[in-house]
Motif scaffolding. Structure first.
Motif, PDB file in Angstrom:
ATOM      1  N   GLY A 101       0.825  -1.210   0.000  1.00  0.00           N
ATOM      2  CA  GLY A 101       0.000   0.000   0.000  1.00  0.00           C
ATOM      3  C   GLY A 101       0.855   1.254   0.000  1.00  0.00           C
ATOM      4  N   GLN A 102       1.852   1.290   0.887  1.00  0.00           N
ATOM      5  CA  GLN A 102       2.753   2.442   0.961  1.00  0.00           C
ATOM      6  C   GLN A 102       3.587   2.557  -0.316  1.00  0.00           C
ATOM      7  N   ALA A 103       3.977   1.421  -0.872  1.00  0.00           N
ATOM      8  CA  ALA A 103       4.757   1.434  -2.117  1.00  0.00           C
ATOM      9  C   ALA A 103       3.937   2.035  -3.254  1.00  0.00           C
ATOM     10  N   ILE A 104       2.663   1.683  -3.311  1.00  0.00           N
ATOM     11  CA  ILE A 104       1.781   2.210  -4.353  1.00  0.00           C
ATOM     12  C   ILE A 104       1.658   3.726  -4.228  1.00  0.00           C
ATOM     13  N   VAL A 105       1.431   4.203  -3.021  1.00  0.00           N
ATOM     14  CA  VAL A 105       1.284   5.652  -2.809  1.00  0.00           C
ATOM     15  C   VAL A 105       2.565   6.390  -3.189  1.00  0.00           C
ATOM     16  N   ALA A 106       3.700   5.877  -2.768  1.00  0.00           N
ATOM     17  CA  ALA A 106       4.970   6.533  -3.088  1.00  0.00           C
ATOM     18  C   ALA A 106       5.244   6.504  -4.592  1.00  0.00           C
ATOM     19  N   ALA A 107       4.925   5.387  -5.244  1.00  0.00           N
ATOM     20  CA  ALA A 107       5.115   5.300  -6.698  1.00  0.00           C
ATOM     21  C   ALA A 107       4.219   6.307  -7.414  1.00  0.00           C
ATOM     22  N   GLN A 108       3.005   6.468  -6.935  1.00  0.00           N
ATOM     23  CA  GLN A 108       2.115   7.460  -7.544  1.00  0.00           C
ATOM     24  C   GLN A 108       2.662   8.874  -7.360  1.00  0.00           C
ATOM     25  N   GLU A 109       3.226   9.149  -6.191  1.00  0.00           N
ATOM     26  CA  GLU A 109       3.849  10.462  -5.965  1.00  0.00           C
ATOM     27  C   GLU A 109       4.991  10.677  -6.967  1.00  0.00           C
ATOM     28  N   ALA A 110       5.809   9.660  -7.171  1.00  0.00           N
ATOM     29  CA  ALA A 110       6.918   9.772  -8.123  1.00  0.00           C
ATOM     30  C   ALA A 110       6.389  10.033  -9.529  1.00  0.00           C
ATOM     31  N   LEU A 111       5.353   9.303  -9.917  1.00  0.00           N
ATOM     32  CA  LEU A 111       4.814   9.440 -11.270  1.00  0.00           C
ATOM     33  C   LEU A 111       4.106  10.780 -11.490  1.00  0.00           C
ATOM     34  N   GLN A 112       3.610  11.389 -10.424  1.00  0.00           N
ATOM     35  CA  GLN A 112       3.039  12.737 -10.565  1.00  0.00           C
ATOM     36  C   GLN A 112       4.116  13.738 -10.951  1.00  0.00           C
ATOM     37  N   ARG A 113       5.335  13.451 -10.566  1.00  0.00           N
ATOM     38  CA  ARG A 113       6.441  14.358 -10.837  1.00  0.00           C
ATOM     39  C   ARG A 113       7.196  13.995 -12.120  1.00  0.00           C
ATOM     40  N   ASP A 114       7.187  12.716 -12.472  1.00  0.00           N
ATOM     41  CA  ASP A 114       7.866  12.242 -13.683  1.00  0.00           C
ATOM     42  C   ASP A 114       7.129  11.015 -14.209  1.00  0.00           C
ATOM     43  N   GLN A 115       6.335  11.212 -15.229  1.00  0.00           N
ATOM     44  CA  GLN A 115       5.519  10.129 -15.781  1.00  0.00           C
ATOM     45  C   GLN A 115       6.340   9.063 -16.498  1.00  0.00           C
ATOM     46  N   THR A 116       7.627   9.303 -16.663  1.00  0.00           N
ATOM     47  CA  THR A 116       8.474   8.334 -17.366  1.00  0.00           C
ATOM     48  C   THR A 116       9.295   7.473 -16.414  1.00  0.00           C
ATOM     49  N   ASP A 117       9.108   7.612 -15.114  1.00  0.00           N
ATOM     50  CA  ASP A 117       9.885   6.862 -14.122  1.00  0.00           C
ATOM     51  C   ASP A 117       9.503   5.382 -14.201  1.00  0.00           C
ATOM     52  N   ARG A 118      10.350   4.602 -14.863  1.00  0.00           N
ATOM     53  CA  ARG A 118      10.053   3.177 -15.086  1.00  0.00           C
ATOM     54  C   ARG A 118      10.049   2.376 -13.789  1.00  0.00           C
ATOM     55  N   GLN A 119      10.913   2.725 -12.867  1.00  0.00           N
ATOM     56  CA  GLN A 119      10.953   2.014 -11.596  1.00  0.00           C
ATOM     57  C   GLN A 119       9.634   2.223 -10.843  1.00  0.00           C
ATOM     58  N   ALA A 120       9.144   3.448 -10.822  1.00  0.00           N
ATOM     59  CA  ALA A 120       7.880   3.737 -10.141  1.00  0.00           C
ATOM     60  C   ALA A 120       6.724   3.025 -10.839  1.00  0.00           C
ATOM     61  N   LYS A 121       6.740   2.998 -12.169  1.00  0.00           N
ATOM     62  CA  LYS A 121       5.689   2.289 -12.911  1.00  0.00           C
ATOM     63  C   LYS A 121       5.712   0.803 -12.574  1.00  0.00           C
ATOM     64  N   SER A 122       6.893   0.242 -12.488  1.00  0.00           N
ATOM     65  CA  SER A 122       7.039  -1.173 -12.175  1.00  0.00           C
ATOM     66  C   SER A 122       6.538  -1.478 -10.767  1.00  0.00           C
TER      67      SER A 122
END
Length: 153
Positions: free
Chosen positions: A87-108
């Motif tokens: 759950g926390q990983a999902i929220v943090a990944a979404q925060e990353a993607l709000q700032r950079d939609q190309t972040d492959r690690q966050a998408k993964s």
């Protein structure tokens, strides 16, 4: 809904709120890109050294220092995922993607953590013999869609 599932979902919601709260409370400290990168490297060293809780705290502080940068959120997402805190990983990944939609690690992290949460929930739904109605049919449709997406029988 069975009690264990409700407890797990409540925990995820609480964690999401805490992380989201941390993300929205601005600390308008401005730093140079060089200073930010140095602090990021220092936090990376702490993470590689094994003190994940301290590393997360350092990354959260960096996210306040420069709220436009995705790197701290992406690293938090990876640590939370590795620790099984999906759950926390999902929220943090979404925060990353709000700032950079190309972040492959966050998408993964977002995709795999989401699948793990869904798989756990589907397993618990399957075990609940008293479950009937829309929730069950929705879960079955989602499971079929996941199998089709993954190419699994």
């Amino acid at each position: 809904m069975n009690d264990r599932l409700l407890v797990k979902l409540s925990g995820v919601v609480l964690a999401c709120g805490v992380i989201a709260g941390c993300a929205t409370q601005g600390n308008n400290t401005v730093t140079t890109p060089e200073a930010f990168n140095k602090q990021l490297a220092d936090a990376d060293t702490v993470a590689k050294g094994g003190d994940q809780d301290r590393a997360i705290a350092l990354y959260q502080q960096l996210s306040k220092t420069d709220p436009t940068r995705e790197e701290p959120w992406s690293r938090i997402a990876q640590i939370q995922f590795t620790q099984g805190h999906y759950g926390q990983a999902i929220v943090a990944a979404q925060e990353a993607l709000q700032r950079d939609q190309t972040d492959r690690q966050a998408k993964s992290v977002l995709a795999v953590a989401g699948l793990r949460v869904a798989t756990q929930s589907l397993g618990e739904l399957r075990q609940d013999a008293s479950l009937a109605g829309d929730a069950k049919s929705d879960a079955q449709a989602l499971a079929k869609q996941l199998r089709d997406t993954l190419g699994e029988a």
